[in-house]
Design a protein around this motif. Structure first.
Motif, PDB file in Angstrom:
ATOM      1  N   ARG A 170    -102.346 -90.981 105.559  1.00  0.00           N
ATOM      2  CA  ARG A 170    -102.796 -89.658 105.139  1.00  0.00           C
ATOM      3  C   ARG A 170    -101.775 -89.071 104.178  1.00  0.00           C
ATOM      4  O   ARG A 170    -100.580 -89.265 104.354  1.00  0.00           O
ATOM      5  N   GLN A 171    -102.267 -88.348 103.175  1.00  0.00           N
ATOM      6  CA  GLN A 171    -101.356 -87.732 102.229  1.00  0.00           C
ATOM      7  C   GLN A 171    -102.016 -86.514 101.590  1.00  0.00           C
ATOM      8  O   GLN A 171    -103.186 -86.552 101.235  1.00  0.00           O
ATOM      9  N   PHE A 172    -101.279 -85.460 101.479  1.00  0.00           N
ATOM     10  CA  PHE A 172    -101.663 -84.155 100.945  1.00  0.00           C
ATOM     11  C   PHE A 172    -102.567 -83.406 101.935  1.00  0.00           C
ATOM     12  O   PHE A 172    -103.452 -83.990 102.558  1.00  0.00           O
TER      13      PHE A 172
ATOM     14  N   GLU B 271    -103.975 -83.683 107.110  1.00  0.00           N
ATOM     15  CA  GLU B 271    -103.851 -84.334 105.818  1.00  0.00           C
ATOM     16  C   GLU B 271    -105.022 -85.290 105.622  1.00  0.00           C
ATOM     17  O   GLU B 271    -105.654 -85.714 106.579  1.00  0.00           O
TER      18      GLU B 271
END
Lengths: 675, 675
Positions: free
Chosen positions: A326-328, A336
């Protein structure tokens, strides 16, 4: 602190039965053998730690190869008469499955059983089979396949190594005249090989006459004695470190007047009598050469299968990671976003997943074709030359597509896993470097595509040759109409009108018969125009320079023609697999993947379709929109689609794909919640 | 026997003066420094044998780094006040040149001087400069740049490591709360680093109050003592073997309540007073974070330069080999054909050569811009925020393009050299694996392109904001006309008419103003339509989920917009370099390479240009024909074009590119003649 993390999205609602059905479809005719190998619990140990130094790696691969031999892994493809199973297709499939273990081990096994053993099997006589093949299978006779020379890789018909018959002693004298005539990149040569099937220009004549050349033949030349000491007259050097496959001992071989008995000539297609008289069932030297090469086609098909397997493994790793990673921050600060939920990430991976599906089905058909043809021939049946040519052409083309696919897929997967993908423990880097050479060994891909295209042109000439006068006129008229249509964009206009009449929606792009027709039409047009461009080269009074120039100026067109043909062939294979599927959910899923494949092929070449008025601008945009839509639709099923590759959990190995990333995300969620 | 071989084709008739002129143009403003480094005769020894085990490799790189430090290689970019040369641009160029030696050494030097030293320089105060930078330069203080975490690579604003101020002792307490908060892939961590600039969420408050978070800051944390023993509370693990760059000791760092003095905060953009009060010259946490990142932009620009250098080296090897290597009989049996004489081989290499030229010029402009802005700022001048933003956007975009270019170029070059390209001695495999991570470190390329696109949208909004009523009306009218024109393919029709009027020939495609206009038009249209697509996301009452969905559905469009912008920017740089060239032959040659670049960009996206009626089908085909023609025209000059990269002979290293292949061909010719 950063926003808390949410739980993973709901998984695909597809049932396990459906996964099994898709897996069964992907597994093809030898699914029983795949399951047999999957069940081997020692298989995951057949892997060498990345970073192991080359000498240790080679020793370990040698040891593992012995283990495979002891387990009977080698018997599949060899004749029952010598203790094999006589299962040609099974030999390709069992080779392919080794891609999930260690690629050096796989290639080493391919050298021993596929190339060295395969050469004796395909080019040798029954006595030679009985004498050598049992010890090839049990590894007591490790051997090499000495075809490529430093100076001649693609053009092996021009190898410079010679074997000259000496009637006085009834021996062949094998010589390496120059440095560029060394046998090069020969697997098994630097460390383990005791014998090599050496491809030579064969010279002989009845006693008293000056020897004449009979073209390329293979002769068995001992390299080392039982203790591993190199024999007199043989020079072996090590090719040294490579980008990958460092568990394989590639080396260079040179021969200085090495004498071998007359019986060492693999003489199925040409033999030398005791007095030096040469005879062959095939008159033309050229045809004889290509017949011999054609008999060795299994190597190319095996590499192709391995490439598909490697791509499946890479996609399994990257898609599992894409779901876990997961990112952002998610919209509204709710955790995320899983990176596979981004369109850009789907766009990277899912069309390549679709293409790998397509190539898997095409590969399965290719293996079946090889199996049927070679089994028929071994049983003494006569094989139609056209079918054999078709097999060779497909082997060349599918090998080119699937090895380039592997290179691209693994690279994209590596990037899709970021820095984690660069760590050797996650396998993508090693997969990349080990498979990189696939695009240029067992035939350089560009040269292979040319071979496909040349086959198409010959086939075209055949077809044209059979047309009567009326047929010829019709054919020419079609060409003219086609050209006019293209110039005035009538095609596009007609399509636009149809689109308008249908209310502007674009359901047709999901119609598989439309997709097929579009690809067929591209193939036909590309080939027609290619033939027109090349025709002047055949005119009277055309100098060889001029003819080459005409050919060379159309080389990009030629390669494009080969691709258009192969795209159609691969799509057909995918459609046949969909049609044959009996589980309705599995079929629906496969159809969507097939749509994604077909539309991606069209999108990749949309410039051509637009240039030639085959699709309108609106249709072209609709295709892009539909691909995005298919990515969204298939996203929840991504895990199902890779699970259907049936790679056992303990074979995957990569920590980022087997729970480590998920565990870390969960820990981070718990930490965030505790604050 | 095979046909005899002929002598090589006549070389380019371009004079050495012209080669020098092109080299000078490619070298750019720091050509003097490039020449200084080229003259170093020890440089070729700065390379480690492929296959060296990781521990030996790391030790050797450490030793070579010491050698570079002793030679003053590190001083370029540091302030004169602490013994540096104050030459920011020079520091990027000298870093870049190390790509020709060993990429592990280069990356290790980049970690020490560019990232660790650069962080102290950009984020620290004068006292910190004086205290640390001299020992950073002479390597007595080896350090790390601790930004990336296992769980946060792209989204570094969300790192989880904390530093909480304790007013009682005037110390920061540094903590790693979870496994995913470990600092990861940290160069210099596993073996050599004594200190790290650690990026943390900073917490502090005046005494007695509960600490509050001030966002991401960097704090210097000692890792090991003088003997190399890891300090209490610090946990270091090794990242292990990687696909490449195994001479760099990447590791993971975790901190368990590690206490460092208040003075260890790099506090140029935010400081904590003795009593715990936080203050910053930048109010917004978000703006502060991006200002700090912006100050570190040199790292990204350095990687970009290195990627261009690696591509130049790969092309040098493959093109030299392509001239020497011959395969398949020449027409009329007169020897064999040099593989670079095949159109397919030219098509593989020459457009990539052209793109590498283009990126070299764009990179040079980028370095100049960085140098001018940062020098101005160091001298106390105020830098226009718009210029700084432009620098960051270009750094992101050019880095993405040039690292993807390197990946593709090296791969194609490897394949173009066949099996020889796979041998480590010929360097392409190692170049590939060492540079592979460039596309995802110092910013994941896909994320970087998004950054570029977002900048364009903001810029667009700014422009729109400045329009008066009349301007707005005109703008809207343009949009409408544009849409209508596209629907009816008026563009294409007009173009067809123009083409007919001009007698059907297609000289216009070589007109650089036409090329520029076409790319500008694509950029404008792509951005306009992107903004229209995204506009609904900004409406009132739009939920965050819905807004994200709108954004996500347009993500491919967004990435395309970034590319169109960058293509134009790169072409402009190439054109400026051509315009500035004073040697007429050099200029002519560069113009042809520039044409090849521009037309290749158009061909790569011809689907778009046709879809949007920007070129006619006939024009599209003419572009392909022109590219083939340019390949033929440039073929004899290929050697000149790579010689102009100015890579000294003893740096190239690869035997296939430095005479071995030529020598073998000559031996084979002599042998054939003797028969």
């Amino acid at each position: 602190m950063a926003a808390p993390l949410s739980v993973p999205p709901s998984p695909s609602d597809v049932s396990p039965t459906t996964v099994d059905a898709v897996r069964h479809a992907l597994d093809g005719r030898w699914s029983w053998l795949r399951d047999e190998i999957r069940a081997r619990d020692d298989f995951a140990e057949l892997r060498v730690e990345p970073g192991t130094d080359a000498e240790t790696y080679r020793a370990r691969v040698w040891e593992m190869l012995g283990q495979l031999a002891a387990d009977g892994h080698a018997v599949h493809g060899f004749p029952t008469a010598v203790g094999g199973r006589g299962d040609i297709g099974g030999s390709v499939v069992s080779f392919e499955m080794l891609a999930f273990a260690d690629l050096s081990l796989q290639v080493k096994s391919g050298v021993q059983w596929g190339l060295f053993g395969g050469a004796i099997q395909a080019l040798g006589n029954a006595e030679q089979h009985a004498r050598y093949l049992p010890s090839v299978m049990d590894l007591s006779l490790p051997g090499c396949f000495g075809m490529t020379e430093t100076g001649h890789g693609s053009d092996v018909q021009s190898v410079h190594t010679t074997a000259t018959y000496d009637p006085a002693t009834q021996e062949f004298v094998v010589d390496t005249p120059t440095e560029s005539a060394r046998k090069d990149y020969i697997g098994n040569a630097a460390r383990d090989g005791r014998m090599a099937a050496v491809f030579v220009q064969l010279w002989s004549a009845p006693e008293g006459e000056a020897p004449t050349r009979h073209g390329v033949h293979a002769v068995l030349v001992p390299l080392r004695d039982e203790d591993g000491t190199v024999l007199p007259g043989v020079e072996i050097t090590d090719d040294g470190h490579k980008e990958g496959l460092n568990g394989v001992d590639n080396g260079r071989l040179a021969f200085r007047g090495v004498r071998v008995p007359r019986e060492n000539l693999l003489d199925r297609y040409g033999t030398v009598a005791a007095d030096g008289t040469y005879s062959s069932s095939i008159e033309s030297e050229n045809r004889r050469f290509f017949t011999m090469l054609g008999a060795l086609v299994r190597g190319r098909i095996s590499v192709s299968g391995s490439a598909v397997g490697a791509a499946q493994l890479a996609l399994t790793i990257a898609i599992r990671y894409g779901e876990a990673r997961r990112q952002f921050a998610a919209p509204g600060g709710d955790g995320e976003i899983a990176i596979l939920d981004y369109l850009a990430h789907q766009r990277k991976l899912l069309p390549l997943l679709a293409r790998t599906y397509a190539l898997r089905f095409a590969q399965n058909e290719l293996v079946e074709m090889l199996h049927d043809i070679q089994t028929e021939r071994e049983a003494g049946g006569s094989v139609d030359e056209k079918r054999q040519r078709e097999l060779e052409s497909r082997a060349a083309g599918i090998k080119a597509l699937s090895t380039w696919n592997a290179t691209q897929v693994i690279q994209v997967c590596r990037e899709a896993c970021g820095g984690q993908g660069y760590l050797s423990e996650n396998r993508l880097g090693t997969l990349r470097t080990d498979t990189d050479v696939f695009t240029t060994f067992e035939g350089d891909n560009t040269v292979l595509l040319q071979l496909v295209a040349k086959g198409l042109i010959s086939g075209y000439a055949d077809d044209f040759g059979h047309l009567d006068t009326l047929g010829t006129i019709r054919f020419v008229a079609d060409q003219v109409l086609d050209t006019v249509a293209e110039r005035t964009s009538l095609h596009a206009l007609a399509e636009r009108l149809r689109g308008a009449a249908a209310g502007g929606d674009d359901e047709e792009v999901l119609d598989s018969s439309w997709q097929i027709k579009l690809l067929d039409d591209r193939e036909e047009h590309t080939l027609d125009s290619l033939v027109r461009r090349l025709r002047p080269a055949r005119g009277k009074g055309v100098t060889p320079d001029r003819a080459f120039d005409i050919f060379n100026r159309a080389q990009d067109h030629l390669l494009h023609a080969a691709r258009t043909h192969l795209d159609g062939l691969v799509l057909d294979a995918f459609n046949r697999a969909c049609d044959a599927e009996t589980d309705p959910t599995a079929q629906e899923l496969m159809r969507s993947v097939c749509d994604l494949y077909a539309l991606s092929v069209i999108e990749d070449d949309k410039g051509w379709f637009l240039e030639h008025g085959r699709i309108s601008a609106a249709r072209s945009k609709a295709i892009t929109a539909e691909i995005n839509k298919l990515c969204r639709t298939l996203r929840p099923h991504a895990r199902v689609l890779i699970d259907a590759f049936g790679i056992p959990e303990h074979w995957i190995g990569a920590p980022i794909a087997t729970g480590e990333e998920t565990r870390r995300q969960e820990e981070a969620i718990a930490h965030a919640d505790s604050l």
